[in-house]
Write a protein that holds these residues in place. Structure first.
Motif, PDB file in Angstrom:
ATOM      1  N   ALA A  68       0.853  -1.192   0.000  1.00 22.27           N
ATOM      2  CA  ALA A  68       0.000   0.000   0.000  1.00 22.27           C
ATOM      3  C   ALA A  68       0.884   1.236   0.000  1.00 22.27           C
ATOM      4  CB  ALA A  68      -0.912   0.004   1.220  1.00 22.27           C
ATOM      5  N   GLU A  69       0.327   2.323  -0.435  1.00 29.34           N
ATOM      6  CA  GLU A  69       1.065   3.584  -0.440  1.00 29.34           C
ATOM      7  C   GLU A  69       1.260   4.075   0.994  1.00 29.34           C
ATOM      8  OE1 GLU A  69       2.353   5.057  -3.060  1.00 29.34           O
ATOM      9  OE2 GLU A  69       1.559   3.533  -4.439  1.00 29.34           O
ATOM     10  N   SER A  70       2.345   4.805   1.212  1.00 29.39           N
ATOM     11  CA  SER A  70       2.549   5.430   2.525  1.00 29.39           C
ATOM     12  C   SER A  70       1.361   6.343   2.830  1.00 29.39           C
ATOM     13  CB  SER A  70       3.842   6.255   2.525  1.00 29.39           C
ATOM     14  OG  SER A  70       4.965   5.418   2.397  1.00 29.39           O
ATOM     15  N   GLY A  71       0.897   6.293   4.057  1.00 29.54           N
ATOM     16  CA  GLY A  71      -0.249   7.112   4.452  1.00 29.54           C
ATOM     17  C   GLY A  71      -1.574   6.374   4.382  1.00 29.54           C
ATOM     18  N   THR A  72      -1.568   5.141   3.849  1.00 29.98           N
ATOM     19  CA  THR A  72      -2.807   4.355   3.789  1.00 29.98           C
ATOM     20  C   THR A  72      -3.252   3.969   5.203  1.00 29.98           C
ATOM     21  OG1 THR A  72      -2.187   3.448   1.630  1.00 29.98           O
ATOM     22  CG2 THR A  72      -3.883   2.268   2.863  1.00 29.98           C
ATOM     23  N   LYS A  73      -4.545   4.087   5.461  1.00 25.80           N
ATOM     24  CA  LYS A  73      -5.079   3.809   6.805  1.00 25.80           C
ATOM     25  C   LYS A  73      -4.919   2.336   7.178  1.00 25.80           C
ATOM     26  CE  LYS A  73      -9.567   3.648   7.417  1.00 25.80           C
ATOM     27  NZ  LYS A  73     -10.990   4.051   7.594  1.00 25.80           N
ATOM     28  N   VAL A  74      -4.507   2.101   8.427  1.00 20.93           N
ATOM     29  CA  VAL A  74      -4.395   0.754   8.991  1.00 20.93           C
ATOM     30  C   VAL A  74      -5.398   0.649  10.139  1.00 20.93           C
ATOM     31  CG1 VAL A  74      -2.892  -0.928  10.125  1.00 20.93           C
ATOM     32  CG2 VAL A  74      -1.949   0.627   8.394  1.00 20.93           C
ATOM     33  N   VAL A  75      -6.169  -0.445  10.171  1.00 24.07           N
ATOM     34  CA  VAL A  75      -7.196  -0.600  11.209  1.00 24.07           C
ATOM     35  C   VAL A  75      -6.961  -1.877  12.010  1.00 24.07           C
ATOM     36  CG1 VAL A  75      -8.897   0.626   9.806  1.00 24.07           C
ATOM     37  CG2 VAL A  75      -8.812  -1.878   9.729  1.00 24.07           C
ATOM     38  N   ALA A  76      -7.522  -1.904  13.209  1.00 17.66           N
ATOM     39  CA  ALA A  76      -7.466  -3.111  14.040  1.00 17.66           C
ATOM     40  C   ALA A  76      -8.341  -4.189  13.405  1.00 17.66           C
ATOM     41  CB  ALA A  76      -7.954  -2.801  15.449  1.00 17.66           C
ATOM     42  N   VAL A  77      -7.818  -5.399  13.340  1.00 13.08           N
ATOM     43  CA  VAL A  77      -8.575  -6.475  12.700  1.00 13.08           C
ATOM     44  C   VAL A  77      -9.640  -7.050  13.623  1.00 13.08           C
ATOM     45  CG1 VAL A  77      -6.693  -7.130  11.164  1.00 13.08           C
ATOM     46  CG2 VAL A  77      -6.881  -8.231  13.410  1.00 13.08           C
ATOM     47  N   TYR A  78      -9.476  -6.797  14.940  1.00 18.71           N
ATOM     48  CA  TYR A  78     -10.414  -7.364  15.922  1.00 18.71           C
ATOM     49  C   TYR A  78     -10.309  -6.540  17.199  1.00 18.71           C
ATOM     50  CZ  TYR A  78     -13.108 -11.136  18.155  1.00 18.71           C
ATOM     51  OH  TYR A  78     -14.088 -11.875  18.783  1.00 18.71           O
ATOM     52  N   GLU A  79     -11.329  -6.609  18.013  1.00 20.64           N
ATOM     53  CA  GLU A  79     -11.333  -5.840  19.258  1.00 20.64           C
ATOM     54  C   GLU A  79     -10.212  -6.301  20.190  1.00 20.64           C
ATOM     55  OE1 GLU A  79     -14.564  -8.495  21.767  1.00 20.64           O
ATOM     56  OE2 GLU A  79     -15.296  -6.991  20.345  1.00 20.64           O
ATOM     57  N   GLY A  80      -9.685  -5.372  20.960  1.00 17.07           N
ATOM     58  CA  GLY A  80      -8.618  -5.737  21.880  1.00 17.07           C
ATOM     59  C   GLY A  80      -8.015  -4.523  22.563  1.00 17.07           C
ATOM     60  N   THR A  81      -6.862  -4.742  23.192  1.00 16.09           N
ATOM     61  CA  THR A  81      -6.172  -3.694  23.941  1.00 16.09           C
ATOM     62  C   THR A  81      -4.723  -3.603  23.481  1.00 16.09           C
ATOM     63  OG1 THR A  81      -7.568  -4.128  25.873  1.00 16.09           O
ATOM     64  CG2 THR A  81      -5.549  -2.873  26.246  1.00 16.09           C
ATOM     65  N   VAL A  82      -4.267  -2.391  23.234  1.00 14.41           N
ATOM     66  CA  VAL A  82      -2.877  -2.180  22.817  1.00 14.41           C
ATOM     67  C   VAL A  82      -1.958  -2.511  23.992  1.00 14.41           C
ATOM     68  CG1 VAL A  82      -1.185  -0.491  22.015  1.00 14.41           C
ATOM     69  CG2 VAL A  82      -3.544  -0.402  21.159  1.00 14.41           C
ATOM     70  N   THR A  83      -0.996  -3.400  23.741  1.00 10.36           N
ATOM     71  CA  THR A  83      -0.055  -3.789  24.802  1.00 10.36           C
ATOM     72  C   THR A  83       1.364  -3.283  24.544  1.00 10.36           C
ATOM     73  OG1 THR A  83       0.353  -5.913  23.692  1.00 10.36           O
ATOM     74  CG2 THR A  83      -1.351  -5.869  25.398  1.00 10.36           C
ATOM     75  N   GLU A  84       1.677  -2.985  23.278  1.00 13.28           N
ATOM     76  CA  GLU A  84       3.024  -2.494  22.962  1.00 13.28           C
ATOM     77  C   GLU A  84       2.973  -1.505  21.804  1.00 13.28           C
ATOM     78  OE1 GLU A  84       5.853  -5.559  22.130  1.00 13.28           O
ATOM     79  OE2 GLU A  84       5.275  -6.793  23.862  1.00 13.28           O
ATOM     80  N   VAL A  85       3.781  -0.471  21.908  1.00 11.11           N
ATOM     81  CA  VAL A  85       4.064   0.432  20.784  1.00 11.11           C
ATOM     82  C   VAL A  85       5.575   0.598  20.799  1.00 11.11           C
ATOM     83  CG1 VAL A  85       3.706   2.690  19.745  1.00 11.11           C
ATOM     84  CG2 VAL A  85       1.852   1.623  21.042  1.00 11.11           C
ATOM     85  N   THR A  86       6.252  -0.080  19.865  1.00  6.75           N
ATOM     86  CA  THR A  86       7.716  -0.117  19.888  1.00  6.75           C
ATOM     87  C   THR A  86       8.295   0.317  18.546  1.00  6.75           C
ATOM     88  OG1 THR A  86       7.698  -2.453  19.226  1.00  6.75           O
ATOM     89  CG2 THR A  86       7.737  -1.985  21.587  1.00  6.75           C
ATOM     90  N   GLU A  87       9.581   0.599  18.560  1.00  6.67           N
ATOM     91  CA  GLU A  87      10.276   0.985  17.323  1.00  6.67           C
ATOM     92  C   GLU A  87      11.605   0.249  17.256  1.00  6.67           C
ATOM     93  OE1 GLU A  87      11.636   4.975  14.821  1.00  6.67           O
ATOM     94  OE2 GLU A  87      10.860   5.146  16.872  1.00  6.67           O
ATOM     95  N   SER A  88      11.880  -0.331  16.084  1.00  6.71           N
ATOM     96  CA  SER A  88      13.162  -1.015  15.881  1.00  6.71           C
ATOM     97  C   SER A  88      13.769  -0.555  14.562  1.00  6.71           C
ATOM     98  CB  SER A  88      12.970  -2.533  15.869  1.00  6.71           C
ATOM     99  OG  SER A  88      12.298  -2.946  14.694  1.00  6.71           O
ATOM    100  N   VAL A  89      15.084  -0.763  14.428  1.00  8.71           N
ATOM    101  CA  VAL A  89      15.786  -0.347  13.216  1.00  8.71           C
ATOM    102  C   VAL A  89      15.294  -1.134  12.014  1.00  8.71           C
ATOM    103  CG1 VAL A  89      18.043  -0.221  12.096  1.00  8.71           C
ATOM    104  CG2 VAL A  89      17.824   0.348  14.524  1.00  8.71           C
ATOM    105  N   THR A  90      14.988  -2.423  12.213  1.00  7.17           N
ATOM    106  CA  THR A  90      14.626  -3.284  11.083  1.00  7.17           C
ATOM    107  C   THR A  90      13.148  -3.200  10.695  1.00  7.17           C
ATOM    108  OG1 THR A  90      14.315  -5.126  12.622  1.00  7.17           O
ATOM    109  CG2 THR A  90      16.472  -4.925  11.564  1.00  7.17           C
TER     110      THR A  90
END
Length: 210
Positions: A111-133
């Motif tokens: 997909a093009e950069s900026g395309t919306k990403v949605v949750a596939v199912y209900e739930g709770t965010v447990t991590e928001v991380t960033e890695s080099v790879t």
């Protein structure tokens, strides 16, 4: 003398017949009273004393105890509007960026950069991380050991650890920060974890029971 004897005998006979007659009348009256008592209509009391036994009584509670809880099927929405650039594969496939073969335990959606990403199912965010790879990743807990991971995205400002999301809620947009698959171009690297193991996300794009 003979006449007196005859009179006495006649009197005895008359008394005997009278006694027999009285006894017969008494018997008839007794029988009549018994028949009347047996056929006497009952006086209504206004209450129904008849006990109705329901054959299902006693079974309902047992059925309730034996009822199994309804299991809600898990069905994923698509995380993005885009075509599949690379499917899940446990068999090593060639990675053009790394120049080697490796298992690809995810689905890549181009997909093009900026395309919306949605949750596939209900739930709770447990991590928001960033890695080099992989760039920025968001991990969502769906319960019962089921997680989804959205790699190489730019998460929304409201997407933080503890945020509750519903299926279809926007969690971010596609970015091009996945350096280990840079030659694929901008895309979403979508992973599914079940009981600690990466599995094919396609399993949950059809109805499955947890």
């Amino acid at each position: 003398m003979n006449s007196e004897k005859q009179e006495k005998q006649a009197a005895r006979k008359a008394g005997f017949y009278i006694a027999v007659l009285v006894l017969a009348v008494a018997v008839v009256l007794s029988v009549a009273l018994c028949i009347y008592a047996a056929n006497k209509p009952s006086v209504p009391t206004g209450k129904d004393d008849t006990e109705i036994i329901n054959p299902d009584d006693g079974k309902k509670d047992d059925n309730k105890q034996n009822e199994e809880p309804v299991v809600k099927p898990v069905l994923f929405n698509l995380p993005i509007e885009g075509s599949v650039a690379m499917a899940y594969s446990e068999v090593p496939v060639y990675n053009e960026t790394l120049g080697r073969f490796a298992a690809h335990k995810a689905i890549d959606y181009k997909a093009e950069s900026g395309t919306k990403v949605v949750a596939v199912y209900e739930g709770t965010v447990t991590e928001v991380t960033e890695s080099v790879t992989k760039g920025v990743s968001v991990k969502i807990d769906h319960g019962n050991g089921l997680f989804t991971v959205y790699n190489s995205i730019e998460p929304g400002e409201n997407i933080k650890v503890g945020t509750t999301v519903a299926a279809g809620d926007k969690i971010g947009i596609v970015s091009d920060t996945n350096r280990q698959e840079a030659k694929t171009g901008a895309h979403l690297h979508f992973e599914t974890i079940e009981n600690g193991k990466l599995i094919d996300p396609a399993k949950y794009f059809v109805a499955e029971s947890k």
